[in-house]
Motif scaffolding. Structure first.
Motif, short mmCIF file in Angstrom:
data_model
loop_
_atom_site.label_atom_id
_atom_site.label_comp_id
_atom_site.label_asym_id
_atom_site.label_seq_id
_atom_site.Cartn_x
_atom_site.Cartn_y
_atom_site.Cartn_z
N THR A 117 0.83 -1.20 0.00
CA THR A 117 0.00 0.00 0.00
C THR A 117 0.87 1.26 0.00
O THR A 117 0.39 2.33 -0.32
N HIS A 118 2.11 1.13 0.39
CA HIS A 118 3.09 2.22 0.52
C HIS A 118 2.73 3.19 1.65
O HIS A 118 3.33 4.25 1.75
N ALA A 119 1.78 2.84 2.48
CA ALA A 119 1.43 3.69 3.63
C ALA A 119 2.53 3.59 4.67
O ALA A 119 3.11 2.51 4.88
N LYS A 120 2.82 4.67 5.32
CA LYS A 120 3.84 4.70 6.37
C LYS A 120 3.17 4.83 7.74
O LYS A 120 3.72 5.41 8.67
N THR A 121 1.97 4.28 7.83
CA THR A 121 1.19 4.35 9.05
C THR A 121 0.65 2.97 9.38
O THR A 121 0.86 2.02 8.63
N MET A 122 -0.05 2.86 10.50
CA MET A 122 -0.69 1.61 10.88
C MET A 122 -1.91 1.41 9.98
O MET A 122 -2.84 2.21 10.03
N VAL A 123 -1.90 0.37 9.18
CA VAL A 123 -3.03 0.11 8.28
C VAL A 123 -3.63 -1.23 8.66
O VAL A 123 -3.00 -2.28 8.48
N GLY A 124 -4.83 -1.19 9.19
CA GLY A 124 -5.54 -2.40 9.57
C GLY A 124 -6.79 -2.54 8.72
O GLY A 124 -6.74 -3.05 7.61
N TRP A 125 -7.90 -2.03 9.25
CA TRP A 125 -9.19 -2.19 8.56
C TRP A 125 -9.47 -1.10 7.53
O TRP A 125 -10.47 -1.19 6.82
N SER A 126 -8.62 -0.11 7.40
CA SER A 126 -8.80 0.90 6.35
C SER A 126 -8.64 0.22 5.00
O SER A 126 -7.79 -0.65 4.82
N ILE A 166 -5.34 -6.78 11.49
CA ILE A 166 -5.60 -6.35 12.87
C ILE A 166 -6.42 -5.06 12.83
O ILE A 166 -6.14 -4.16 12.04
N ASN A 167 -7.41 -4.96 13.70
CA ASN A 167 -8.16 -3.71 13.86
C ASN A 167 -7.36 -2.84 14.84
O ASN A 167 -7.32 -3.12 16.03
N PHE A 168 -6.73 -1.79 14.31
CA PHE A 168 -5.90 -0.92 15.14
C PHE A 168 -6.69 0.18 15.84
O PHE A 168 -6.11 1.03 16.52
N ASP A 195 3.26 3.74 27.12
CA ASP A 195 3.18 2.47 27.86
C ASP A 195 2.35 1.43 27.09
O ASP A 195 2.75 0.28 26.97
N ARG A 196 1.21 1.86 26.58
CA ARG A 196 0.35 0.92 25.85
C ARG A 196 1.01 0.51 24.53
O ARG A 196 0.97 -0.65 24.15
N ALA A 197 1.61 1.47 23.83
CA ALA A 197 2.27 1.15 22.56
C ALA A 197 3.40 0.14 22.79
O ALA A 197 3.53 -0.83 22.04
N PHE A 198 4.19 0.35 23.83
CA PHE A 198 5.28 -0.58 24.13
C PHE A 198 4.72 -1.96 24.48
O PHE A 198 5.19 -2.97 23.96
N ALA A 199 3.72 -1.99 25.33
CA ALA A 199 3.13 -3.27 25.76
C ALA A 199 2.51 -4.01 24.58
O ALA A 199 2.62 -5.24 24.48
N TYR A 200 1.86 -3.28 23.67
CA TYR A 200 1.20 -3.92 22.54
C TYR A 200 2.20 -4.68 21.67
O TYR A 200 1.93 -5.79 21.24
N TRP A 201 3.35 -4.08 21.39
CA TRP A 201 4.33 -4.70 20.51
C TRP A 201 5.31 -5.59 21.25
O TRP A 201 5.78 -6.58 20.70
N ASP A 202 5.65 -5.24 22.49
CA ASP A 202 6.67 -6.00 23.21
C ASP A 202 6.10 -7.25 23.88
O ASP A 202 6.81 -8.23 24.05
N ASN A 203 4.85 -7.20 24.26
CA ASN A 203 4.23 -8.35 24.93
C ASN A 203 2.83 -8.56 24.36
O ASN A 203 1.84 -8.41 25.07
N PRO A 204 2.73 -8.88 23.06
CA PRO A 204 1.42 -9.00 22.43
C PRO A 204 0.59 -10.10 23.10
O PRO A 204 1.10 -11.13 23.49
N ARG A 249 -4.75 -4.05 23.89
CA ARG A 249 -5.37 -3.65 22.62
C ARG A 249 -5.25 -2.13 22.43
O ARG A 249 -5.25 -1.39 23.40
N PRO A 250 -5.17 -1.70 21.19
CA PRO A 250 -5.25 -0.26 20.92
C PRO A 250 -6.64 0.23 21.32
O PRO A 250 -7.60 -0.56 21.30
N PRO A 251 -6.78 1.50 21.67
CA PRO A 251 -8.12 2.01 21.97
C PRO A 251 -9.08 1.74 20.82
O PRO A 251 -8.75 1.98 19.67
#
Length: 192
Positions: A12-21, A77-79, A96-105, A109-111
């Motif tokens: 997609t060449h997006a430089k962002t989190m692309v889930g359900w978009s 993933i629905n981000f 804190d949430r961003a770190f936890a989401y990726w470091d200890n999946p 969950r993202p909001p």
């Protein structure tokens, strides 16, 4: 033996989190698509998520293969509120949430989004349903990074964090077989 050929959609060449978009895939690399199409079993059944980047990739590699209806349970993933935002912005807002989401999946969950465990349960159920209907077949599943990693995690009996260590490139194939009891991991991230 049912064989899964998990194909990641075109970029997609997006430089962002692309889930359900529903961003389109760049399918301009006709040579890569031709190599991918010829690499996959000719008699395979093909299915994709219901997002256009997966649908269009599946169409580009379908050939004469039987096509199943698009499956929304094969979505990325629905981000949630992280959707279409950059990593740095998300980390700055909620480190804190961003770190936890990726470091200890797992259950983090993202909001308004999905946890890794929720994604895994959704995708496992969809793949199980496909394998029950088409036992012994070759199934080409055109989907997303997270979807493919859920099945790598499952087949290799990995922790989620270990699954995230695998690279899954656009237009790559990850092969997994299941005989009803044992999962057998084939190649991961093969670029034909």
């Amino acid at each position: 033996m049912t064989r899964l050929h998990l194909v990641r959609h075109g970029p997609t060449h997006a430089k962002t989190m692309v889930g359900w978009s529903d961003l389109p895939a760049d399918l301009s690399d006709h040579a890569a698509l031709a190599r991918l199409q010829s690499h996959l079993p000719e008699d395979a059944i093909i299915v994709s998520s219901d997002l256009s980047r997966a649908i269009d990739t599946a169409t580009a590699i379908q050939g004469a293969r039987h096509r199943l209806p698009h499956d929304p349970d094969l979505r990325e993933i629905n981000f949630g509120s992280w959707e279409l935002r950059g990593f740095a912005e998300i980390e700055e807002e909620d480190p804190d949430r961003a770190f936890a989401y990726w470091d200890n999946p797992g259950d983090v969950r993202p909001p308004q989004g999905e946890s890794w465990n929720e994604v895994r349960a959704r995708v496992d159920a969809a793949v199980d349903a496909l394998m029950a209907l088409y036992a012994g077949a070759d199934l080409v599943v055109v989907a997303h990074f997270g979807v493919i990693l859920t099945q790598v995690q499952r087949a290799m009996n990995l922790e989620a964090q270990q699954a995230f260590s695998h690279r899954i490139d656009n237009l790559s194939v990850t092969d997994i077989a299941y005989d009803g009891i044992i999962w057998t991991m084939g190649t991961i991230n093969h670029l034909p």
